[in-house]
Write a protein that holds these residues in place. Structure first.
Motif: not given
Lengths: 202, 493
Positions: B79-99
């Protein structure tokens, strides 16, 4: 020698012959057809081992789908046989060494202590036992989760193939406003630095 | 015939089922909305992940639940690792949008492949069966190969994808070969049963050890530690930066999870054997990663070598679990490895985020020279980069320092003092190339005077990421305590 043993040697002999013809046939279409023959013999061998599902799957998947596609490719492409065959004798020593090594490895595994014929005794199935039914039962009960995952992997493969290969038609005349607005000067004009012409004395 | 079959309990796997269902919905929704509403797919993807996070968070309890014929495990660690994974993927999606927008790569397939890769990571994190580990790895890798090549017109990206594909297939082969040996030796594919068989001594020792060698090699490939690191620099450099950001972040969490499942849950009795192998890998990675990073002028390549050395540090912590048959240190060793992984993911997200921030249409800020004079262009983001570089170098008091410190503590406790000294020495050498970036930002004149343009969510999230790296260094217990609790409850040490 009982009937099963005779059948085994017959299937094996034809299979080895077909496999040799795959690499020696001059015509690539013939080579592909010999490969089909080899597959048929292999599925016969699997039937002898009472693995009827694998035997049927080999014919359906490899002969029915993969090889037919392969034949289409071979027929559509204009393969220059001479250039393919040129390196045959040069590559033969290397290929023969690797082949010999693989035969030796198979021998070592089968006669070895851990996975040899003595360590893995042959199982006899009761009458009326169907391994197709058994596989189907396992796939839809105990192994439902990996089965679903495998299907998701196939879906990803489809998406990936489309993403990597699907292109707009080159002769399409459709105008896209976004592209037209995003155009930069560098896309349209190339600045070339040319030496100015010198006036020569008349 | 089906009498003894019990319908599996689907509740523990609810996040996976929801994610898969929503990914298929997005696949169809993309067809319906067409090209006119381009922001629908990214929005749906992020909200799906947020919803998955909510499901995981609210169904989490301290119990380990097995389902799908014991192939799937839902425990606090997952559960803990999955929560971190979602977080990392969401952050990555936000960062990469304009690129992605600037390079015309923001196709809906990008988001779909990212979601499928996330599903693969979740499967890996929750695996309790060799088959599901393998399928999770393949689902993740296959999506990543396609993502690396998504910029089809770039020869560099295609080459990187090709290398990644070939080496990744080789690694999967090694892993699978090891698994088949394990199956041959123990007669089962289920990880907790393998552990029991080893404990009872009812297995074939030679075959098991041979399988272990191949499994360690396969895992080393996926984590990217020396001598199985060859793909990392080329893939990090060649892939579009948004994809590099993805590869360098969340999959490390999943990699940590399968190392935990395979080596710690499955083969804990063989720890003396695999610890020796991992020690060698870790020492080589820390050495080669730090030395090779000095020679790089491309920052993506530099970060790739730094990733190798960081993963070396993480693996180093795993070698301190069992000391001369004594298991007292196991929990602290694995906790520090997990803390290191989380710290690295945070730093990796922010550092590739910085590259994305400085890139714009037609310009890729991937050379060290692009960071020259960043302080004059944007003091705030230069400060964040400063925090990042200090943290990666292991300068107190940032998260990277505490991560390195906790690893060194467990290593010294395991009486590997020589290795600890070696790691510190090479971290010092590594500090050179991190500090060079700081020097370029603060003491050199900018080459590029273009204003830094970024959307508000990007700026806010990147700032928050930098602040988190600084604050979690001051209060490391906010990460360490959950790691400790999750590992203690899940591994039953």
């Amino acid at each position: 020698m009982d009937f099963k043993t005779i059948l085994f040697y017959m299937l094996s002999a034809v299979m080895i012959f077909a496999a040799f013809r795959v690499i020696t046939a001059r015509n690539p279409v013939h080579a592909a057809l010999f490969l089909v023959l080899a597959f048929f013999q292999a599925s016969g061998l699997w039937l002898l081992l009472q693995a009827e599902f694998l035997a049927v799957a080999l014919i359906v998947v490899y002969v029915g789908a993969v090889m037919v596609l392969f034949l289409f490719v071979v027929m559509m492409l204009d393969i220059n046989i001479e250039s393919v065959r040129r390196g045959f004798w040069n590559h033969l020593p290397l290929g023969a060494t690797i082949g010999g090594l693989m035969v030796f490895e198979m021998f070592a595994v089968l006669s070895g202590r851990y996975f040899g014929l003595d360590a893995m005794p042959q199982q006899t199935n009761p009458v009326g036992y169907s391994n197709t039914k058994e596989l189907g039962r396992l796939l839809f009960t105990d192994f439902a989760y990996p089965f679903e995952l495998a299907s998701v992997i196939l879906l990803v493969a489809i998406i990936a193939a489309v993403v990597l290969t699907h292109r707009k038609r080159k002769d399409s005349k459709v105008m896209r406003v976004v592209d037209q607005l995003a155009v930069r000067r560098e896309d349209r004009i190339r600045m070339v630095n040319m030496p100015s012409e010198k006036e020569t004395a008349e | 015939m089906l009498n003894n079959f019990v319908m599996p309990d689907l509740i523990p796997a609810l996040p996976e089922i929801f994610l898969l269902a929503m990914t298929c919905v997005i696949l169809l929704a993309d067809l319906l909305v067409g090209k006119t509403h381009r922001s629908v797919v990214p929005l749906l993807s992020v909200s799906t992940l947020l919803f998955c996070g909510a499901i995981t968070f609210f169904t989490a309890d301290g119990h380990s639940v097995l389902t799908f014929s014991n192939m799937f495990v839902d425990d606090l660690l997952s559960d803990f690792l999955k929560l971190l994974t979602y977080g990392a993927v969401i952050v990555m999606l936000v960062y990469s949008r304009s690129y992605l927008k600037a390079r015309n790569l923001d196709k809906s397939e990008f988001y779909l492949l990212v979601l499928f890769a996330t599903l693969g990571m979740m499967v890996m994190i929750s695996a309790n069966h060799l088959l599901t580990i393998y399928l999770g790895v393949e689902l993740l890798s296959l999506s990543l190969y396609a993502l690396v090549a998504i910029d089809r017109d770039s020869a560099r990206a295609t080459e990187a994808a090709m290398k990644y594909f070939v080496l990744g297939a080789l690694a999967s082969g090694l892993l699978l070969y090891g698994m088949s040996m394990l199956y041959g030796a123990s007669g089962t594919l289920q990880i907790d049963v393998i552990a029991r068989e080893i404990y009872e001594g009812d297995y074939n020792h030679t075959v098991m050890l041979l399988g272990l060698v191949f499994i360690v090699a396969g895992l080393a490939f996926k984590l990217g530690v020396v001598p199985f690191h060859m793909w990392i620099p080329d893939v990090y450099e060649g892939a579009p930066t948004a994809v590099t950001l993805f590869i360098a972040s969340a999959p490390k969490l999943a990699g940590f999870a399968i190392v935990m499942r395979l080596l710690v849950s499955g083969m804990f009795e063989l720890a003396p054997q695999w610890q020796t192998m991992l020690l060698l890998l870790a020492v080589l990675s820390i050495g080669l990663g730090n030395l090779a990073a000095i020679a790089q002028s491309n920052i993506k390549r530099m970060l790739a070598y730094s990733a190798i050395s960081h993963m070396g540090f993480m693996v180093l912590a795993l070698t301190a679990g069992v000391v001369a048959g004594d298991r007292a240190y196991a929990l602290s060793a694995y906790t520090s490895a997990m803390y290191y992984t989380i710290a690295y993911v945070l730093m990796s997200l922010a550092s590739f985020g910085m590259i994305l921030l400085l890139s714009r249409a037609g310009h890729e800020a991937e050379n060290l020279d692009d960071f020259k004079g960043l302080n004059k262009r944007s003091p705030w983001f230069a400060a964040i980069m400063l925090v990042l570089m200090f943290s990666m170098a292991g300068i107190p008091f940032f998260i990277g320092f505490f991560a390195k410190f906790s690893v060194l503590t467990v290593i010294v406790a395991a009486r590997h003092v020589g290795v600890a000294v070696f790691a510190v020495l090479f971290s010092l050498i590594g500090a050179f190339y991190y500090l060079r970036v700081v020097k370029l930002m603060y003491f050199d004149a900018p080459l590029d005077h273009a204003p830094i343009e970024a959307t508000l969510p990007f700026r806010v999230l990147l700032s928050a990421n930098g602040i988190a790296i600084a604050l979690l260094g001051l209060f490391p217990q906010f990460v360490i305590v959950p790691c400790l609790v999750a590992l203690r409850l899940s591994l039953g040490a």
